[in-house]
Design a protein around this motif. Structure first.
Motif, PDB file in Angstrom:
ATOM      1  N   ASN A 228     -18.250  26.129 -57.867  1.00 46.15           N
ATOM      2  CA  ASN A 228     -19.255  27.048 -58.395  1.00 46.15           C
ATOM      3  C   ASN A 228     -20.412  27.229 -57.424  1.00 46.15           C
ATOM      4  OD1 ASN A 228     -17.798  27.419 -60.726  1.00 46.15           O
ATOM      5  ND2 ASN A 228     -18.961  25.952 -61.926  1.00 46.15           N
ATOM      6  N   ASP A 229     -20.828  26.142 -56.796  1.00 50.21           N
ATOM      7  CA  ASP A 229     -21.913  26.236 -55.826  1.00 50.21           C
ATOM      8  C   ASP A 229     -21.475  27.059 -54.618  1.00 50.21           C
ATOM      9  OD1 ASP A 229     -24.402  25.845 -54.793  1.00 50.21           O
ATOM     10  OD2 ASP A 229     -24.020  23.835 -54.044  1.00 50.21           O
ATOM     11  N   GLY A 230     -20.223  26.865 -54.191  1.00 51.15           N
ATOM     12  CA  GLY A 230     -19.714  27.650 -53.066  1.00 51.15           C
ATOM     13  C   GLY A 230     -19.703  29.135 -53.352  1.00 51.15           C
ATOM     14  N   ILE A 231     -19.264  29.494 -54.551  1.00 47.29           N
ATOM     15  CA  ILE A 231     -19.216  30.906 -54.934  1.00 47.29           C
ATOM     16  C   ILE A 231     -20.623  31.479 -55.054  1.00 47.29           C
ATOM     17  CG2 ILE A 231     -18.547  32.528 -56.742  1.00 47.29           C
ATOM     18  CD1 ILE A 231     -16.257  30.535 -57.423  1.00 47.29           C
ATOM     19  N   VAL A 232     -21.452  30.811 -55.859  1.00 50.92           N
ATOM     20  CA  VAL A 232     -22.771  31.369 -56.179  1.00 50.92           C
ATOM     21  C   VAL A 232     -23.702  31.380 -54.976  1.00 50.92           C
ATOM     22  CG1 VAL A 232     -24.841  31.056 -57.594  1.00 50.92           C
ATOM     23  CG2 VAL A 232     -22.584  30.728 -58.606  1.00 50.92           C
ATOM     24  N   SER A 233     -23.794  30.252 -54.263  1.00 55.97           N
ATOM     25  CA  SER A 233     -24.744  30.196 -53.148  1.00 55.97           C
ATOM     26  C   SER A 233     -24.331  31.126 -52.015  1.00 55.97           C
ATOM     27  CB  SER A 233     -24.892  28.764 -52.643  1.00 55.97           C
ATOM     28  OG  SER A 233     -23.662  28.282 -52.146  1.00 55.97           O
ATOM     29  N   THR A 234     -23.037  31.163 -51.701  1.00 52.86           N
ATOM     30  CA  THR A 234     -22.578  32.043 -50.615  1.00 52.86           C
ATOM     31  C   THR A 234     -22.700  33.503 -51.013  1.00 52.86           C
ATOM     32  OG1 THR A 234     -21.010  30.331 -49.930  1.00 52.86           O
ATOM     33  CG2 THR A 234     -20.678  32.540 -49.043  1.00 52.86           C
ATOM     34  N   ALA A 235     -22.291  33.839 -52.239  1.00 52.85           N
ATOM     35  CA  ALA A 235     -22.412  35.218 -52.705  1.00 52.85           C
ATOM     36  C   ALA A 235     -23.872  35.654 -52.746  1.00 52.85           C
ATOM     37  CB  ALA A 235     -21.775  35.363 -54.085  1.00 52.85           C
ATOM     38  N   SER A 236     -24.743  34.779 -53.232  1.00 54.33           N
ATOM     39  CA  SER A 236     -26.170  35.115 -53.294  1.00 54.33           C
ATOM     40  C   SER A 236     -26.735  35.334 -51.894  1.00 54.33           C
ATOM     41  CB  SER A 236     -26.939  33.996 -53.999  1.00 54.33           C
ATOM     42  OG  SER A 236     -26.499  33.844 -55.333  1.00 54.33           O
ATOM     43  N   LEU A 237     -26.349  34.462 -50.964  1.00 57.32           N
ATOM     44  CA  LEU A 237     -26.796  34.613 -49.580  1.00 57.32           C
ATOM     45  C   LEU A 237     -26.348  35.962 -49.006  1.00 57.32           C
ATOM     46  CD1 LEU A 237     -27.935  33.520 -46.880  1.00 57.32           C
ATOM     47  CD2 LEU A 237     -25.707  32.436 -46.513  1.00 57.32           C
TER      48      LEU A 237
ATOM     49  N   ALA B 264     -13.925  21.943 -52.427  1.00 56.24           N
ATOM     50  CA  ALA B 264     -14.137  22.925 -53.484  1.00 56.24           C
ATOM     51  C   ALA B 264     -15.183  23.957 -53.072  1.00 56.24           C
ATOM     52  CB  ALA B 264     -14.574  22.207 -54.762  1.00 56.24           C
ATOM     53  N   PHE B 265     -16.245  23.498 -52.399  1.00 56.95           N
ATOM     54  CA  PHE B 265     -17.269  24.441 -51.945  1.00 56.95           C
ATOM     55  C   PHE B 265     -16.666  25.466 -50.993  1.00 56.95           C
ATOM     56  CE2 PHE B 265     -20.572  26.156 -49.341  1.00 56.95           C
ATOM     57  CZ  PHE B 265     -21.691  26.223 -50.148  1.00 56.95           C
ATOM     58  N   ALA B 266     -15.892  24.985 -50.024  1.00 59.48           N
ATOM     59  CA  ALA B 266     -15.287  25.895 -49.048  1.00 59.48           C
ATOM     60  C   ALA B 266     -14.331  26.871 -49.719  1.00 59.48           C
ATOM     61  CB  ALA B 266     -14.557  25.086 -47.979  1.00 59.48           C
ATOM     62  N   CYS B 267     -13.531  26.376 -50.665  1.00 55.83           N
ATOM     63  CA  CYS B 267     -12.596  27.252 -51.382  1.00 55.83           C
ATOM     64  C   CYS B 267     -13.334  28.309 -52.193  1.00 55.83           C
ATOM     65  CB  CYS B 267     -11.702  26.424 -52.300  1.00 55.83           C
ATOM     66  SG  CYS B 267     -10.503  25.387 -51.433  1.00 55.83           S
ATOM     67  N   GLY B 268     -14.468  27.901 -52.803  1.00 53.19           N
ATOM     68  CA  GLY B 268     -15.239  28.872 -53.570  1.00 53.19           C
ATOM     69  C   GLY B 268     -15.942  29.875 -52.678  1.00 53.19           C
TER      70      GLY B 268
ATOM     71  N   PHE C  18     -14.220  33.370 -51.088  1.00 59.52           N
ATOM     72  CA  PHE C  18     -14.007  34.625 -51.826  1.00 59.52           C
ATOM     73  C   PHE C  18     -15.115  35.643 -51.574  1.00 59.52           C
ATOM     74  CE2 PHE C  18     -11.437  31.552 -54.224  1.00 59.52           C
ATOM     75  CZ  PHE C  18     -10.221  32.209 -54.190  1.00 59.52           C
ATOM     76  N   PRO C  19     -16.384  35.317 -51.776  1.00 55.39           N
ATOM     77  CA  PRO C  19     -17.416  36.312 -51.438  1.00 55.39           C
ATOM     78  C   PRO C  19     -17.461  36.629 -49.950  1.00 55.39           C
ATOM     79  CG  PRO C  19     -18.401  34.197 -52.026  1.00 55.39           C
ATOM     80  CD  PRO C  19     -16.967  34.119 -52.406  1.00 55.39           C
ATOM     81  N   LEU C  20     -17.088  35.666 -49.109  1.00 65.78           N
ATOM     82  CA  LEU C  20     -17.075  35.924 -47.676  1.00 65.78           C
ATOM     83  C   LEU C  20     -16.009  36.964 -47.322  1.00 65.78           C
ATOM     84  CD1 LEU C  20     -18.235  35.213 -44.923  1.00 65.78           C
ATOM     85  CD2 LEU C  20     -16.605  33.327 -44.788  1.00 65.78           C
TER      86      LEU C  20
ATOM     87  N   SER D 275     -22.825  33.839 -66.261  1.00 68.96           N
ATOM     88  CA  SER D 275     -24.195  34.284 -66.542  1.00 68.96           C
ATOM     89  C   SER D 275     -25.182  33.707 -65.530  1.00 68.96           C
ATOM     90  CB  SER D 275     -24.598  33.897 -67.970  1.00 68.96           C
ATOM     91  OG  SER D 275     -24.520  32.492 -68.154  1.00 68.96           O
ATOM     92  N   TRP D 276     -25.054  32.411 -65.235  1.00 68.04           N
ATOM     93  CA  TRP D 276     -25.952  31.816 -64.249  1.00 68.04           C
ATOM     94  C   TRP D 276     -25.675  32.342 -62.843  1.00 68.04           C
ATOM     95  CZ3 TRP D 276     -30.341  29.385 -65.083  1.00 68.04           C
ATOM     96  CH2 TRP D 276     -30.570  28.813 -66.332  1.00 68.04           C
ATOM     97  N   GLY D 277     -24.411  32.590 -62.541  1.00 67.58           N
ATOM     98  CA  GLY D 277     -24.076  33.161 -61.243  1.00 67.58           C
ATOM     99  C   GLY D 277     -24.652  34.553 -61.072  1.00 67.58           C
TER     100      GLY D 277
END
Length: 228
Positions: free
Chosen positions: A24-33, A154-158, A161-163, A210-212
């Motif tokens: 979740n952190d990988g998806i949200v933080s990378t997508a947000s960035l 898990a972070f890298a896998c998440g 996707f946004p990358l 929702s948090w993402g």
């Protein structure tokens, strides 16, 4: 008739918590960035560099953080076990009475509680006290390396996707594509985490998406403000 076999999930909590948090952190933080960079009208090359750097830095940071955190938990567990072992060597009768009182408080008759405490003490006194006095067991024991590896992977896998969305989406739709792919990825991870942990899927999905969405929205606003 035999009762239906019950499947329990508590033994998964160590790696599952680290894996869900990492993904979740990988998806949200990378997508947000990436959304923030796109909202600031950065070039595709700059967005890509930021995304790759975020993936690598985030995975390593998650691994280091989990290792330090879970190592501290393991240190506490070892210290408590050592303290319990010393107490059993010095005060065996008091420790036996303490264990018997634990079983009596759980509902056993006093004589039965004492007999159970005696038998478990004879079998493995430290294990009995670790489980029933300290609440420690093999299922919830701290495993720093396992937690660190699970979080980093898990972070890298998440984050991938946004990358990938940022790489392949048309420039004018970069931010929208990142958001949609990230929300879809969060939906999948929320569903998988709920299934692995035996929890309610809809609640888990609603929580992570929702948090993402909130995180990406606020970062997009920040990107627009800075870009302006």
């Amino acid at each position: 008739m035999y009762a239906e076999h019950e499947e329990h999930y508590i033994h998964r909590q160590g790696w599952l918590r680290a894996a869900v948090l990492g993904a979740n952190d990988g998806i949200v933080s990378t997508a947000s960035l990436l959304v923030g960079m796109a909202s600031a009208h950065s070039s595709p090359q700059t967005i890509l560099i930021a995304g790759v750097a975020g993936l690598v830095a985030g995975a390593l940071s998650m691994a280091a953080g989990e290792f330090v955190s879970v190592s501290s938990q393991a240190d506490i567990e070892r210290a408590d076990l050592a303290r319990e072992e010393r107490a059993h060597r010095k005060y065996p009768e008091q420790e036996l009475a303490e264990l018997a009182e634990i079983y009596r408080a759980r509902g056993l008759e006093a004589g039965m509680a004492l007999e159970v405490a005696k038998q478990l003490t004879e079998h493995d006194a430290l294990e009995a006290h670790a489980r029933d006095e300290l609440g420690l067991s093999e299922a919830n024991a701290a495993r720093p390396l396992q937690a660190a590896f699970a979080s980093a992977l898990a972070f890298a896998c998440g984050a991938i996707f946004p990358l990938l969305a940022a790489v392949f989406a048309p420039l004018e739709y970069t931010a929208l594509a990142i958001v949609l792919v990230a929300l879809l990825a969060l939906l999948v991870t929320g569903s998988l985490a709920a299934s692995a942990g035996g929890a309610q899927r809809l609640r888990a999905i609603a929580r992570v998406t929702s948090w993402g969405a909130l995180a990406m929205g606020l970062t997009a606003i920040a990107g627009k403000v800075v870009g302006a």
